[in-house]
Design a protein around this motif. Structure first.
Motif, PDB file in Angstrom:
ATOM      1  N   PHE A  77      34.052  33.000  30.356  1.00  0.00           N
ATOM      2  CA  PHE A  77      34.788  31.792  30.007  1.00  0.00           C
ATOM      3  C   PHE A  77      36.060  31.589  30.821  1.00  0.00           C
ATOM      4  CE2 PHE A  77      32.475  33.112  26.162  1.00  0.00           C
ATOM      5  CZ  PHE A  77      31.627  32.025  26.061  1.00  0.00           C
ATOM      6  N   THR A  78      36.498  32.605  31.566  1.00  0.00           N
ATOM      7  CA  THR A  78      37.701  32.489  32.375  1.00  0.00           C
ATOM      8  C   THR A  78      37.410  33.012  33.773  1.00  0.00           C
ATOM      9  OG1 THR A  78      38.499  34.680  31.742  1.00  0.00           O
ATOM     10  CG2 THR A  78      39.208  32.835  30.376  1.00  0.00           C
ATOM     11  N   SER A  79      38.405  32.918  34.648  1.00  0.00           N
ATOM     12  CA  SER A  79      38.269  33.466  35.995  1.00  0.00           C
ATOM     13  C   SER A  79      39.083  34.750  36.103  1.00  0.00           C
ATOM     14  CB  SER A  79      38.761  32.456  37.031  1.00  0.00           C
ATOM     15  OG  SER A  79      40.156  32.253  36.871  1.00  0.00           O
ATOM     16  N   ARG A  80      38.854  35.515  37.162  1.00  0.00           N
ATOM     17  CA  ARG A  80      39.630  36.735  37.375  1.00  0.00           C
ATOM     18  C   ARG A  80      41.092  36.415  37.623  1.00  0.00           C
ATOM     19  NH1 ARG A  80      36.265  39.383  41.819  1.00  0.00           N
ATOM     20  NH2 ARG A  80      34.280  39.274  40.779  1.00  0.00           N
ATOM     21  N   GLU A  81      41.346  35.299  38.278  1.00  0.00           N
ATOM     22  CA  GLU A  81      42.719  34.916  38.589  1.00  0.00           C
ATOM     23  C   GLU A  81      43.521  34.669  37.313  1.00  0.00           C
ATOM     24  OE1 GLU A  81      40.012  33.268  40.084  1.00  0.00           O
ATOM     25  OE2 GLU A  81      40.126  34.608  41.813  1.00  0.00           O
ATOM     26  N   PHE A  82      42.875  34.179  36.264  1.00  0.00           N
ATOM     27  CA  PHE A  82      43.558  33.929  34.992  1.00  0.00           C
ATOM     28  C   PHE A  82      44.206  35.196  34.460  1.00  0.00           C
ATOM     29  CE2 PHE A  82      43.392  34.130  30.342  1.00  0.00           C
ATOM     30  CZ  PHE A  82      44.209  33.060  30.014  1.00  0.00           C
ATOM     31  N   TRP A  83      43.568  36.337  34.634  1.00  0.00           N
ATOM     32  CA  TRP A  83      44.050  37.597  34.076  1.00  0.00           C
ATOM     33  C   TRP A  83      45.135  38.245  34.920  1.00  0.00           C
ATOM     34  CZ3 TRP A  83      42.888  38.275  29.258  1.00  0.00           C
ATOM     35  CH2 TRP A  83      41.757  37.659  28.759  1.00  0.00           C
ATOM     36  N   ASN A  84      45.514  37.639  36.032  1.00  0.00           N
ATOM     37  CA  ASN A  84      46.536  38.215  36.907  1.00  0.00           C
ATOM     38  C   ASN A  84      47.635  37.223  37.254  1.00  0.00           C
ATOM     39  OD1 ASN A  84      45.423  40.851  37.202  1.00  0.00           O
ATOM     40  ND2 ASN A  84      43.834  39.944  38.467  1.00  0.00           N
TER      41      ASN A  84
END
Length: 128
Positions: A75-82
């Motif tokens: 539901f999200t991208s990897r960039e969202f978590w960083n």
């Protein structure tokens, strides 16, 4: 937590590799050792010895982490978590601790969900 290690390209459903499993298994085994050393306060209530439950939790802990990571990346991208509040800072360590404790406590149902959803899923070309 939801970094690039263990993921292949942009595929959010990357499989669990042995390297990934053993990197996360250490924390599950540490939880098992702490539970075995400290004992359980609910041992008189449980029909199954707590060490058996802790053993299954330790074995399924890496699968639980992978299941939660795959679910989050669906539901999200990897960039969202960083970026934003979730940038890599020393303050993020508390979030990691909460995440790992959550995954250890719920490792049996989450790990079994990973096994049932990803490992035992038949291939697209397989006919039943």
């Amino acid at each position: 937590m939801l970094g690039a290690e263990g993921f292949i390209g942009s595929d959010w459903r990357a499989k669990l590799s042995l390297k990934y499993y053993f990197q996360r298994f250490f924390w599950g085994a540490l939880g098992f050792v702490l539970a075995a050393w400290n004992g359980s306060i609910f041992s008189h209530v449980l029909p199954v010895p707590p060490l058996i439950i802790d053993g299954f939790s330790a074995l399924l802990f890496p699968c639980a982490i992978k299941f939660v990571e795959n679910l989050a990346l669906r539901f999200t991208s990897r960039e969202f978590w960083n970026k934003g509040v979730l940038i890599d800072t020393p303050g993020k360590s508390g979030g990691y601790a909460i995440f790992y404790v959550f995954c250890y406590v719920f490792s049996i149902p989450l790990g079994m969900a990973y096994v049932l959803c990803d490992v035992l899923k038949p291939h697209k070309n397989m006919r039943l």
